[in-house]
Design a protein around this motif. Structure first.
Motif, PDB file in Angstrom:
ATOM      1  N   SER A  67       0.826  -1.212   0.000  1.00  0.00           N
ATOM      2  CA  SER A  67       0.000   0.000   0.000  1.00  0.00           C
ATOM      3  C   SER A  67       0.864   1.268   0.000  1.00  0.00           C
ATOM      4  CB  SER A  67      -0.933   0.004   1.210  1.00  0.00           C
ATOM      5  OG  SER A  67      -0.203   0.102   2.414  1.00  0.00           O
ATOM      6  N   LEU A  68       2.048   1.163   0.596  1.00  0.00           N
ATOM      7  CA  LEU A  68       2.955   2.324   0.633  1.00  0.00           C
ATOM      8  C   LEU A  68       3.821   2.407  -0.622  1.00  0.00           C
ATOM      9  CD1 LEU A  68       4.116   2.106   4.371  1.00  0.00           C
ATOM     10  CD2 LEU A  68       2.414   3.664   3.382  1.00  0.00           C
ATOM     11  N   HIS A  69       4.103   1.223  -1.235  1.00  0.00           N
ATOM     12  CA  HIS A  69       4.942   1.176  -2.446  1.00  0.00           C
ATOM     13  C   HIS A  69       4.215   0.348  -3.504  1.00  0.00           C
ATOM     14  CE1 HIS A  69       7.602   1.659   1.075  1.00  0.00           C
ATOM     15  NE2 HIS A  69       8.271   2.509   0.308  1.00  0.00           N
ATOM     16  N   PRO A  70       3.167   0.896  -4.114  1.00  0.00           N
ATOM     17  CA  PRO A  70       2.337   0.113  -5.041  1.00  0.00           C
ATOM     18  C   PRO A  70       3.064  -0.357  -6.287  1.00  0.00           C
ATOM     19  CG  PRO A  70       1.731   2.433  -5.092  1.00  0.00           C
ATOM     20  CD  PRO A  70       2.691   2.286  -3.959  1.00  0.00           C
ATOM     21  N   SER A  71       4.120   0.321  -6.697  1.00  0.00           N
ATOM     22  CA  SER A  71       4.864  -0.101  -7.878  1.00  0.00           C
ATOM     23  C   SER A  71       6.074  -0.929  -7.454  1.00  0.00           C
ATOM     24  CB  SER A  71       5.328   1.123  -8.681  1.00  0.00           C
ATOM     25  OG  SER A  71       6.161   1.943  -7.887  1.00  0.00           O
ATOM     26  N   GLY A  72       6.535  -1.777  -8.350  1.00  0.00           N
ATOM     27  CA  GLY A  72       7.692  -2.608  -8.043  1.00  0.00           C
ATOM     28  C   GLY A  72       7.295  -4.041  -7.709  1.00  0.00           C
ATOM     29  N   ASN A  73       8.298  -4.927  -7.660  1.00  0.00           N
ATOM     30  CA  ASN A  73       8.060  -6.355  -7.450  1.00  0.00           C
ATOM     31  C   ASN A  73       8.297  -6.810  -6.014  1.00  0.00           C
ATOM     32  OD1 ASN A  73       7.491  -6.767 -10.218  1.00  0.00           O
ATOM     33  ND2 ASN A  73       9.692  -6.887 -10.685  1.00  0.00           N
ATOM     34  N   THR A  74       8.831  -5.951  -5.184  1.00  0.00           N
ATOM     35  CA  THR A  74       9.190  -6.368  -3.833  1.00  0.00           C
ATOM     36  C   THR A  74       7.975  -6.805  -3.026  1.00  0.00           C
ATOM     37  OG1 THR A  74      11.048  -4.815  -3.847  1.00  0.00           O
ATOM     38  CG2 THR A  74      10.367  -5.691  -1.709  1.00  0.00           C
TER      39      THR A  74
END
Length: 491
Positions: A356-363
């Motif tokens: 929810s805080l980092h919606p983009s990326g694969n982590t």
């Protein structure tokens, strides 16, 4: 007890040499054929998710009909699990398992040839009846036929079969997803193992403890001898079973169970064990694993295949539990498993908070998948298997069938409630808070069980009533020996 009765027992039962280690072949065959019911339990509850994708597309089902067909098995299992205790006591353990096999066979054939949604729904209800009877009676039957030393391993074999059935269901759905009317083969395939169990189990014996309770002593001794090694203390075990069955009641079992402090406490703990297994969120992970991964940002097609990875972890974790249940005490395995479950639920919650805080990326998606695999690796060996194993050995002989049926029904009722509310909770509370709530509930349940649940490993089924006496309850936090009866400690 009169002196005449004691003399009669002394003449009837004589000591015999100690048996060597090993599991007799007929006991192994009996466990294998029984565990086919567990496989069908897992397969029929797991196959519906893949089959319904094709059924909905072919028949244009509404959401209401889809929910009805999916939930029919769970609702039917809830009702027949309660009925299973009565049938197991009235008809016997073996006839009840045969009835479950027939239900699996009839329901599978009905679903495979279903001309419309109504027949498909009826087929799911019939299969659910088989699931309810099997989930209640098979652990009871295996535990009553097992030796004290092998009971944990043999009952856990049924759980291995359940998770194996779920894994096979996922693989079958994947393999048949591109076949014309593939859903018919998916749902009908269960008829094959059901037929094997129906004909194979017809040659298996009744539980010796059930036979003794019905006064069929000679038949019980013959059956017990056929599932024990040649040097087993057969007459000693027969004496223990016979003395235990003298306290059995022929009527009013439910009322006596509710008014007996020891039986009532055992029932409450057995139901709590089954409730916590479901409240820990296992079926949100198993039923909605693909949906959870989609929520985490994984593409639809990829999530379906990754969800089979979670089924594999569940199966492999149960195999680990099969090895650990023979080495560790029940309490040690259960509470270490619950600790891992709580940690992994918090990890799943944290992974969704990260997303929810980092919606983009694969982590974030990777963290969610790893957390789910950690959850299953912790859940399957202990919390996944031990509620069934402990319930099969926790209750007194005079109410064992009824108590197990009540605990099994609790499992299915909570299963339905958790599965039915998961998506709504996601909408209302959000994903991080929902899994955090499951972690809190599991922690509270673990605290209650740690305080009151006795150790049952190494305790014969005839001794379980002594687990809840005043002297035992006062030592509930001590090691495994606290639950053993004094005469066993002195040996």
């Amino acid at each position: 007890m009169s002196s005449d009765s004691d003399t009669e027992d002394d003449l009837l039962f004589v000591s015999s040499p100690i048996r060597p280690s090993g599991t007799p072949r007929r006991l192994q065959l009996l466990t294998f054929l029984s565990a086919i019911g567990g496989f069908l339990f897992g397969y029929d509850t797991g196959v519906v998710s893949g089959a319904m994708v094709l059924v909905k597309k072919e028949w244009g089902l509404s959401n209401m009909w889809q929910e009805l067909i999916v939930s029919a098995t769970i609702l039917s299992a809830c009702m027949t699990a309660l009925l299973g205790g009565v049938l197991a006591d009235k008809l016997g353990r073996r006839p009840t398992i045969l009835l479950a096999s027939f239900m699996f066979l009839l329901g599978s054939i009905g679903m495979a040839v279903a001309p419309g949604r109504e027949v498909l729904l009826i087929g799911r209800l019939v299969v659910g009846a088989g699931v309810g009877l099997a989930s209640n009676t098979i652990p009871l039957y295996i535990s009553e036929c097992s030796t004290t030393e092998m009971r944990g391993v043999l009952v856990t074999m049924n759980n291995v079969a359940i998770t194996g059935g779920q894994l096979v269901a996922g693989l079958v759905c994947g393999g048949l997803s591109g076949t014309s009317e593939g859903w018919r083969y998916m749902l009908g395939a269960a008829a094959i193992p059901a037929t094997v169990q129906l004909f194979g189990f017809a040659m298996m014996p009744e539980s010796p403890r059930y036979l003794v309770a019905r006064g069929r002593i000679a038949e019980a001794e013959e059956v017990l001898g056929s599932i024990r090694s040649p040097y087993h203390r057969l007459q000693d075990e027969m004496e223990d079973i016979t003395i235990s069955c003298r306290s059995s009641v022929t009527g009013g079992t439910w009322r006596r169970m509710m008014t007996s402090p020891h039986a009532r406490l055992a029932l409450m703990l057995g139901c709590l064990l089954q409730a916590i297994q479901q409240l820990a969120g296992i079926n949100t992970v198993m039923y909605y694993s693909a949906s959870i991964l989609v929520m985490a940002g994984v593409p639809d097609t990829t999530s379906i295949w990754l969800s089979s990875v979670t089924s594999s972890f569940n199966f492999l974790g149960t195999l680990v539990g099969l090895m650990l249940v023979a080495k560790l005490s029940r309490r040690s395995l259960l509470f270490s498993s619950m600790a891992m479950v709580v940690i992994s639920l918090l990890a799943i919650s944290a992974s969704f908070q990260y997303i929810s805080l980092h919606p983009s990326g694969n982590t974030g998606p990777v963290l969610a998948l790893l957390s789910m695999c950690l959850y299953l690796a912790g859940f399957a060996p202990g919390l996944g298997t031990l509620p069934w194993t402990i319930n099969s050995e926790l209750h007194p002989s005079w109410c064992r069938a009824e108590a197990i049926s009540m605990a099994t029904a609790t499992n299915w009722i909570i299963n339905f409630l958790v599965s039915a509310t998961f998506l709504s909770l996601i909408d209302v509370l959000g994903r991080p808070a929902t899994f955090f709530m499951y972690a809190v509930i599991t922690s509270v349940g673990a605290g209650v069980l740690y305080r009151y649940l006795p150790e049952t490993k190494g305790v014969t089924l005839e001794e379980v009533e002594g687990l809840f006496t005043e002297s035992r309850v006062s030592n509930r936090l001590s090691s495994v020996e606290y639950s053993m009866l004094p005469d066993r400690q002195e040996e």
